[in-house]
Design an enzyme around this catalytic site. Structure first.
Site, mmCIF file in Angstrom:
data_model
loop_
_atom_site.group_PDB
_atom_site.id
_atom_site.type_symbol
_atom_site.label_atom_id
_atom_site.label_comp_id
_atom_site.label_asym_id
_atom_site.label_seq_id
_atom_site.Cartn_x
_atom_site.Cartn_y
_atom_site.Cartn_z
ATOM 1 N N GLU A 1 38.804 49.838 -18.232
ATOM 2 C CA GLU A 1 39.509 49.619 -19.493
ATOM 3 C C GLU A 1 38.668 48.730 -20.389
ATOM 4 O O GLU A 1 38.522 47.532 -20.140
ATOM 5 C CB GLU A 1 40.873 48.972 -19.248
ATOM 6 N N LYS B 1 55.746 46.955 -1.312
ATOM 7 C CA LYS B 1 55.105 47.720 -2.380
ATOM 8 C C LYS B 1 56.101 48.203 -3.438
ATOM 9 O O LYS B 1 55.884 49.213 -4.104
ATOM 10 C CB LYS B 1 54.313 48.903 -1.812
ATOM 11 N N ASP C 1 45.102 45.361 -0.843
ATOM 12 C CA ASP C 1 45.912 46.581 -0.763
ATOM 13 C C ASP C 1 46.353 46.938 -2.184
ATOM 14 O O ASP C 1 47.240 46.295 -2.745
ATOM 15 C CB ASP C 1 47.119 46.333 0.142
ATOM 16 N N HIS D 1 43.940 53.611 -30.598
ATOM 17 C CA HIS D 1 44.395 54.992 -30.776
ATOM 18 C C HIS D 1 43.958 55.578 -32.114
ATOM 19 O O HIS D 1 43.966 56.793 -32.294
ATOM 20 C CB HIS D 1 45.915 55.061 -30.643
#
Length: 791
Positions: A91, A226, A300, A390
């Site tokens: 990103e 999670k 993880d 954008h």
């Protein structure tokens, strides 16, 4: 659809085998079943033998870019001092934003970070034949904690049971085992420990007829593994860690480009919006840092979901901005899992978090950098710096983007056939060669934001024959694929927006008048020119290709190799000696002479684009002033107070001196004439000038002023400057008044300082320009010399 049965179900080769042979067998199987070539998977830097327990059926790896954010000053229970964080991300601007927040926090005294608690839960379920039996079991289970401690110790020496909390839901009892797990995140070890405890419970209950469960399982979803849960947000799962900073008003203004009140106002509004949206907690984008550090350090990755829950708060306190971040469920570890893989282990080592005793330090570092990003992003929005990416991504229609594989035989064959005067020429091969040459600064900055199509410079070796049966020949070609002007304009505006302050406010009003409009069509037109003086300094041009529908604007030219010297010497201007400078000055003067006095013809060319006027420059003074204020504040080591005062005076007097400049004879100028874009042919020191995208109508001295500012030393003496100014004038021809010419050079130098040097200072805020210190010093020295000459 073909029916698949147990007999026809595809069998993947090498299951359970962690050898390189098994990896290759699986790769062949994947190629066959998918029909894809998968060339990037041919080799893997990870030894498959190191992966048992991390992944099954390994076929390769994925390399992600890792950027360094910071450094950030942390004052914590487990970390003290400056820390630089590795962030694995694709990103754009995220690492830069984290770094900006880290700088602001550090300059204000650093962030206080503290681990509050560390917990890991596993919640088995026991189902009984009635509510009463379930209730009795819940009371019985709590009384067994001491024995369960002993059972757990037989399985894991790192798992310590700190709470045992039964939650009865009807006939089922969910038994919350709450552990401390030292430096590991603990999901796997607590599962094993809980399973041992469940086996012991089952064995004991089997001896007690009235408490035998009808069914049990080691997990039934109450642990929230999670997943986000309100229970864990309050009770804890993972590490509960906090970070806080106080940023003084001056640092908020100087580094974050806004005010504490503006940030606080946005924060208060965003809290209500978060409540309306049903957001758990309140946060900006802490998950960005958490995910990036998880990937870089072998955590993880699926635990980002629960770990990313955050509570971010702000308040203005005595004119300063106090920011606090709480991560209630940060599931991390410094040992176990993927932390033992080579690269992940190295990044943990760089953080001082490799091995036992460093788990809490890692949690505090993650929280500190997450706070830095939240602060930076909130300030960017409040200060109007949150550039809308954008805008450059939006299209009213689908575009078939130009790709690297389009730059092959079909594109090059007609160009070479026409260039070589060989209609039957056939291209038989095209292959990339060497490293890509440096793109122009305009193209380079735009390529960062525009990833969907090929933009930049690509060197190719082209094999071709004139006719069938002839021995093949080879030509080395450089293909330049240009960005659209709109893409360049938006990317430059994005940089201005990230600078914040008045520059972010003013720049959008004038972004279309900074010289970039029309650059994608201008440069190909220059390369198609038949003017002999221009062709004499251009690289050999094989052809151009334009397809507006694909937004494709391509130039194919000679590859400048050993036949030229001083190519790409923009960052080492000291390599340009007197004879070299004179050769370049004579070369560009030939172009100036060819177009001097033909202003009407140039203006008639559609590709020329906008031409600056005194009126336009005058109304744009607010932009030049904002650029100057930003450059002087951000880079005082480059532009000192005396230099800033001199430039401020020049900007204030634009209406008077630009009117004089506009009245002088003008010509076609390169517009970016400096060592980044020129070279000399080794045989005769003749000029080669490329990257003509900023070419425009201006006084010929404009190219001279820029070139001298780049290549002369900061202590240059007046006679040396005079020699090159006179050489340029003499090369253009007799009859030019020396005093008038020198005055034009002085004004052109002022124009370069205002319209280009100040833009370089803006770019330098985001992308270090090694040449800028010397360029600024020399420019100011040249201005001082002209002030002395003018009296």
């Amino acid at each position: 659809m073909n029916e698949t049965t147990a007999d026809t179900y595809p069998v993947m080769p090498g299951r359970g085998d962690y050898s390189e042979e098994a990896r290759r067998a699986r790769l062949r199987w994947l190629r066959e079943t998918s029909g894809a070539g998968l060339p990037s998977l041919e080799h893997s830097s990870i030894d498959p033998r190191s992966l048992p327990g991390n992944v099954e059926n390994v076929v390769g790896g994925i390399e992600l870019p890792v950027g360094l954010a910071g450094p950030l000053l942390l004052n914590g229970g487990h970390v003290q001092g400056l820390v630089t964080a590795p962030l694995a991300t694709t990103e754009g601007a995220m690492v830069a934003s984290v770094s900006r927040g880290a700088k602001a926090i550090t300059l204000a005294g650093g962030a206080t970070v503290q681990v509050i608690a560390q917990r890991m839960t596993r919640v088995p379920v026991f189902e009984f034949d009635g509510l009463g039996t379930a209730a009795r079991f819940a009371r019985w289970a709590v009384a067994q904690k001491s024995e369960l401690d002993r059972q757990i110790a037989t399985v894991s020496r790192h798992s310590r049971l700190v709470e045992l909390d039964p939650v009865q839901l009807g006939r089922a009892v969910h038994l919350r085992f709450v552990y401390e797990t030292a430096d590991a995140s603990g999901q796997n070890m607590t599962t094993a420990a809980t399973w041992q405890a469940c086996r012991w419970i089952h064995d004991r209950l089997s001896e007690t007829a009235d408490l035998v469960p009808t069914w049990f399982a080691v997990e039934a979803n109450l642990s929230g593994d999670k997943k986000f849960t309100h229970l864990n947000m309050i009770g804890g799962r993972g590490t509960r860690v906090m970070a806080e900073c106080v940023i003084d008003r001056a640092t908020v203004r100087r580094t974050l480009k806004t005010t504490p009140e503006a940030v606080d106002r946005l924060y208060r509004i965003s809290v209500v919006a978060a409540q309306q949206a049903g957001m758990p907690g309140h946060d900006i984008d802490a998950a960005n840092v958490i995910a990036a550090m998880f990937v870089a350090t072998g955590q993880d990755i699926a635990s980002v979901y629960e770990s990313g829950t955050a509570l971010f708060s702000l308040e203005v306190e005595d004119g300063a901005l106090r920011a606090t971040l709480v991560l209630p469920n940060l599931v991390t570890g410094a040992v176990g899992g993927g932390t033992g893989l080579p690269q992940q282990r190295d990044y943990l080592a760089a953080l001082g978090c490799s091995g036992d005793g460093t788990g809490a330090r890692f949690a505090e570092i993650v929280c500190g950098f997450a706070l830095a990003l939240d602060v930076s992003t909130m300030a960017a929005v409040a200060g109007g710096q949150f550039a809308d990416a954008h805008e450059r991504l939006g299209r009213a229609r689908r575009v078939d983007w130009l790709r690297a594989d389009d730059l092959g035989a079909p594109l090059l064959q007609p160009m070479l056939a026409e260039s070589f005067g060989a209609p039957d020429l056939r291209v038989t091969g095209v292959e990339p060669i060497g490293d890509a040459p440096r793109s122009s600064l305009v193209t380079e900055l735009t390529a960062r934001g525009e990833r969907r199509k090929t933009v930049g410079v690509l060197p190719l070796r082209v094999t071709w024959v004139r006719r069938h049966g002839e021995d093949p020949k080879q030509t080395e070609v450089v293909v330049k694929a240009k960005p659209l002007d709109r893409e360049v304009i938006i990317e430059a505006a994005k940089l201005a927006s990230l600078c914040g302050g008045r520059l972010a406010e003013v720049y959008p009003r004038w972004r279309d008048w900074t010289g970039f409009r029309g650059l994608h069509t201008r440069e190909p037109a220059i390369y198609r020119s038949s003017v002999p003086a221009l062709r004499a300094v251009l690289p050999t041009t094989y052809g151009t290709y334009e397809d507006p529908g694909r937004e494709a604007y391509v130039i194919a030219m000679e590859r400048l190799g050993p036949n030229v010297i001083l190519k790409d010497a923009g960052d080492a201007p000291g390599r340009w000696r007197g004879a070299h400078i004179a050769a370049a000055v004579r070369g560009i003067a030939g172009v100036h002479a060819a177009w001097l006095g033909r202003e009407a013809e140039l203006r008639a060319e559609e590709w020329l684009g906008d031409v600056r006027t005194a009126e336009r420059m005058t109304v744009m003074r607010e932009l030049w002033e904002a650029l100057l204020d930003h450059g002087a504040a951000e880079h005082p080591e480059v532009l000192d107070e005396a230099g800033a005062r001199r430039l401020r005076r020049i900007i204030a007097e634009i209406p008077a001196w630009w009117s004089r400049l506009e009245a002088m004879p003008r010509t076609l100028v390169h517009g970016d004439f400096n060592p980044r874009n020129v070279a000399l042919r080794a045989a005769d020191l003749s000029l080669v000038a490329y990257d003509w995208e900023l070419a425009t109508l201006h006084v010929p001295q404009r190219d001279l002023a820029e070139f001298l500012a780049f290549v002369l030393p900061a202590d240059v003496a007046e006679p040396d400057v005079t020699a090159f100014v006179d050489l340029h004038r003499d090369t253009l021809g007799a009859g030019i008044d020396p005093a008038t010419w020198r005055a034009g050079y002085r004004l052109a130098l002022w124009d370069f300082a205002v319209t280009r040097l100040l833009l370089y200072l803006m770019v330098h805020t985001h992308r270090a320009l090694p040449f800028l210190g010397r360029l600024t010093a020399t420019t100011l020295r040249l201005i001082a010399i002209e002030d002395e000459v003018a009296g």
